[in-house]
Design a protein around this motif. Structure first.
Motif, PDB file in Angstrom:
ATOM      1  N   ASN A   1       0.847  -1.197   0.000  1.00 23.75           N
ATOM      2  CA  ASN A   1       0.000   0.000   0.000  1.00 23.75           C
ATOM      3  C   ASN A   1       0.885   1.252   0.000  1.00 23.75           C
TER       4      ASN A   1
ATOM      5  N   PHE B   1      -1.968   2.031 -10.579  1.00 24.26           N
ATOM      6  CA  PHE B   1      -3.316   2.559 -10.350  1.00 24.26           C
ATOM      7  C   PHE B   1      -3.893   2.129  -9.007  1.00 24.26           C
ATOM      8  N   ILE B   2      -3.910   0.816  -8.731  1.00 18.17           N
ATOM      9  CA  ILE B   2      -4.513   0.330  -7.490  1.00 18.17           C
ATOM     10  C   ILE B   2      -3.894   1.077  -6.310  1.00 18.17           C
ATOM     11  N   ILE B   3      -2.570   1.178  -6.303  1.00 13.96           N
ATOM     12  CA  ILE B   3      -1.875   1.895  -5.231  1.00 13.96           C
ATOM     13  C   ILE B   3      -1.333   3.239  -5.740  1.00 13.96           C
TER      14      ILE B   3
ATOM     15  N   HIS C   1      -2.379   5.361  -7.777  1.00 14.01           N
ATOM     16  CA  HIS C   1      -3.381   6.419  -7.909  1.00 14.01           C
ATOM     17  C   HIS C   1      -4.506   6.326  -6.873  1.00 14.01           C
ATOM     18  N   GLY C   2      -4.375   5.423  -5.931  1.00 11.35           N
ATOM     19  CA  GLY C   2      -5.402   5.282  -4.898  1.00 11.35           C
ATOM     20  C   GLY C   2      -5.019   6.103  -3.676  1.00 11.35           C
ATOM     21  N   LEU C   3      -5.961   6.925  -3.220  1.00 10.81           N
ATOM     22  CA  LEU C   3      -5.696   7.769  -2.041  1.00 10.81           C
ATOM     23  C   LEU C   3      -5.929   6.944  -0.777  1.00 10.81           C
ATOM     24  N   GLU C   4      -4.926   6.919   0.097  1.00 10.47           N
ATOM     25  CA  GLU C   4      -5.014   6.138   1.331  1.00 10.47           C
ATOM     26  C   GLU C   4      -4.420   6.939   2.486  1.00 10.47           C
TER      27      GLU C   4
END
Lengths: 392, 194
Positions: A138, A169-171, A173-176
């Motif tokens: 992540n 993209f999954i990580i 471009h993913g906001l976490e």
């Protein structure tokens, strides 16, 4: 510690800002573009002292990093997919010259057919190039891994380049949620970069990259391998210290509910997170499911993997890449080889999934455990190499 | 996963569905929640149907698969209802919020949702955004409607965090910040559900 929301790319760019490398040479490529784009803004805003070299290709990006690192600079770049492929010959040169270049890399499928989404084909293609390979689950791990990589790669017993991957993209471009470490603490953790020698040190001139034929090439490659063999110890020590200082400890592999597990899957990257949800659910139903997440793919932690899987009844290795070699995918073949010398050899199957960003669902991961349950019960493996989530 | 709320945003390229998910995620983070915000990356073009997603939880979120059965669906553009199955996977106790002039009851009929379990809320976010921001950017007012319809955050925390985020982006355009804040407030007050 400051809690913020960051995408994987933003988190890695933030780590680069805190590392404040001497040189960054880069060329944009989806989905890694943001890393160096954000970083170039840091340069423009005067937040770092870095010399930013905008080059015309990834081959040149790595070439410039090699030149800078040989001159004694802390050098970084970032790339993905075709970009990493275009760097291929320079990757071996960076490793062979023992230059500790650190490179965030976003996992993306390779053409053809052209596709911009996640799989591990790009990274796996570089697995024998002499680079340390760190997979992140992540954004938090991506950030932490980039910082640790500087220490690992620059360690005098290692001095090898390293790439830190996140899933495209999954990580990327993913906001976490990410806990950032204070600038000063990062600075003190990574320390000053001290080269043993550098080309700009004109008082101690030496040759670098000279022709190396039958007489010495083998010895130098043997030394390079030795450096890689030294790496696990350093990775562990750095991960331990990182944990003590910042509360998040890292090892070569991570075990999730594996201690008493009967059914185990081996996973890399973001799918490990989704698998945790499946495992929690199966555990509630009384099924002893567990997971082994490989954080360090190079050097391959064969001993730790063999030990961790020695008491399970069945194993599935999930690979987001197809070996196209006629039999199984890279992680599967290496895990299977690692188990060969163990006292018990659990039955093992391979699942190739998620190519080109194909979604991997909770149900699909559950189906893998269902198959493992059958294998554990009967001891019979019907099909060793399986494809998951593909129409055929 | 227990304690997890999933939101799906439907919009057209350029309407700010991605920005809404990012802003809403950050506002939820500011209240101490764990969040995810991510768009669906396809061939996105101006005007084409797009989706984005949020996950919110009191615990760390490890799930990295797609959102399949959201508790909440937000539709930024009513014309999407003709072409996109916006209610797909909406959980049985779920909520759908649509930017439209129509009343919730009419919208429920259009969506083909039986009365009862799932709630339908509507608000004319396009007009609200035109009045306050000067152009049709329905994403921020729809955040106000979302907060009212779900109670997931307080209006105050949404306003204060969004203001902070907009101040960074529109430092030299205070009227844009004011317009967005006013449209969130108005949509919060005007959204109606059944």
């Amino acid at each position: 510690m400051k809690r913020v929301a960051r995408t994987g790319n933003e988190a890695m760019a933030e780590a680069m800002r805190q590392i404040n490398p001497d040189v960054v040479a880069a060329y944009p490529i989806t989905p890694a573009t943001e890393i160096v784009q954000i970083f170039s803004q840091f340069v423009a805003d005067g937040l770092v002292d870095t010399e930013f070299v905008a080059v015309e290709s990834e081959h040149s990006a790595m070439s410039a990093c090699i030149g800078a690192a040989a001159a004694g600079a802390r050098a970084m770049t970032g790339t993905s997919s075709q970009g990493l492929a275009l760097m291929y010959e320079m990757l071996y040169i960076a490793a062979g010259l023992r230059l500790p270049i650190v490179m965030p890399e976003v996992n993306r499928a390779l053409s053809s057919p052209i596709n911009i989404h996640c799989d591990h084909s790009d990274t796996m293609g570089a697995r024998d190039s002499g680079w340390i390979q760190i997979f992140s689950e992540n954004s938090q791990e991506a950030y932490d891994n980039v910082i640790q990589a500087v220490r690992i790669c620059e360690h005098p017993q290692v001095r090898l380049p390293g790439l830190i991957t996140v899933d495209g993209f999954i990580i990327s471009h993913g906001l976490e949620v990410v806990d950032l470490i204070h600038d000063e603490e990062v600075k003190s953790f990574i320390g000053e970069y001290k080269t043993e020698r550098s080309l700009l040190d004109i008082k101690h001139p030496y040759s670098l990259g000279a022709l190396d034929l039958q007489d010495f090439y083998f010895e130098h490659k043997r030394q390079e391998a030795e450096a890689m063999y030294n790496t696990p110890e350093v990775i562990r020590a750095v991960g331990e210290e990182f944990g003590k200082r910042f509360g998040r400890k890292y090892d070569l592999i991570e075990k999730y509910k594996l201690e008493d597990a009967e059914l185990a899957i081996v996973v890399l990257g973001s799918t490990a997170g989704t698998s945790r949800v499946v495992i929690d659910d199966l555990r509630e139903k009384g099924i002893k499911a567990g997971m082994l997440k490989i954080r360090i793919f190079r050097p391959f932690p064969h001993k730790e993997i063999a030990e961790s899987l020695s008491s399970v009844k069945a194993v599935a290795v999930m690979d987001r890449v197809d070996g196209v070699a006629g039999f199984g995918s890279p992680t599967f073949n290496e895990v299977r080889a690692a188990l060969y010398d163990g006292p018990t050899r659990p039955p093992i199957v391979n699942y190739i999934y998620g190519l080109g960003g194909r979604e991997i669902s909770l149900e699909e991961i559950t189906s893998v455990y269902k198959n493992l349950e059958k294998i554990a019960k009967t001891g019979e493996v019907k099909k060793i190499v399986n494809y998951l989530g593909v129409r055929e | 996963m227990k304690n997890l709320m999933e939101i799906r945003w439907h919009g057209r390229g350029g309407q700010g569905a991605k920005t809404a998910a990012l802003l809403f995620g950050e506002a939820a983070l500011a209240t101490g929640k764990y969040i995810q915000a991510f768009p669906e990356y396809g061939p996105e073009r101006m005007g084409a149907p797009v989706q984005s997603f949020n996950r919110l939880s009191d615990e760390p979120i490890t799930l990295h698969s797609q959102v399949i059965s959201p508790e909440v669906v937000v539709v930024l553009d009513p014309t999407l209802i003709e072409t996109v199955e916006v209610t797909a996977g909406l959980s049985s106790g779920g909520v759908i919020i649509v930017n439209t002039r129509e009343a919730p009851r009419e919208m429920r009929k259009k969506l083909g949702l039986a009365p009862g379990k799932q709630k339908v809320w509507t608000v004319d976010a396009s007009t609200i955004s035109r009045e306050h921001i000067g152009r049709e950017i329905p994403n921020t007012p729809m955040m106000g409607a979302l907060v009212k319809a779900t109670g997931i955050l307080s209006l105050e925390s949404l306003l204060s965090d969004t203001k902070k985020k907009l101040e960074k982006k529109f430092r030299h355009k205070p009227e844009i910040i004011r317009g967005n804040i006013e449209s969130i407030k108005e949509a919060y007050q005007k959204v109606k559900g059944e």
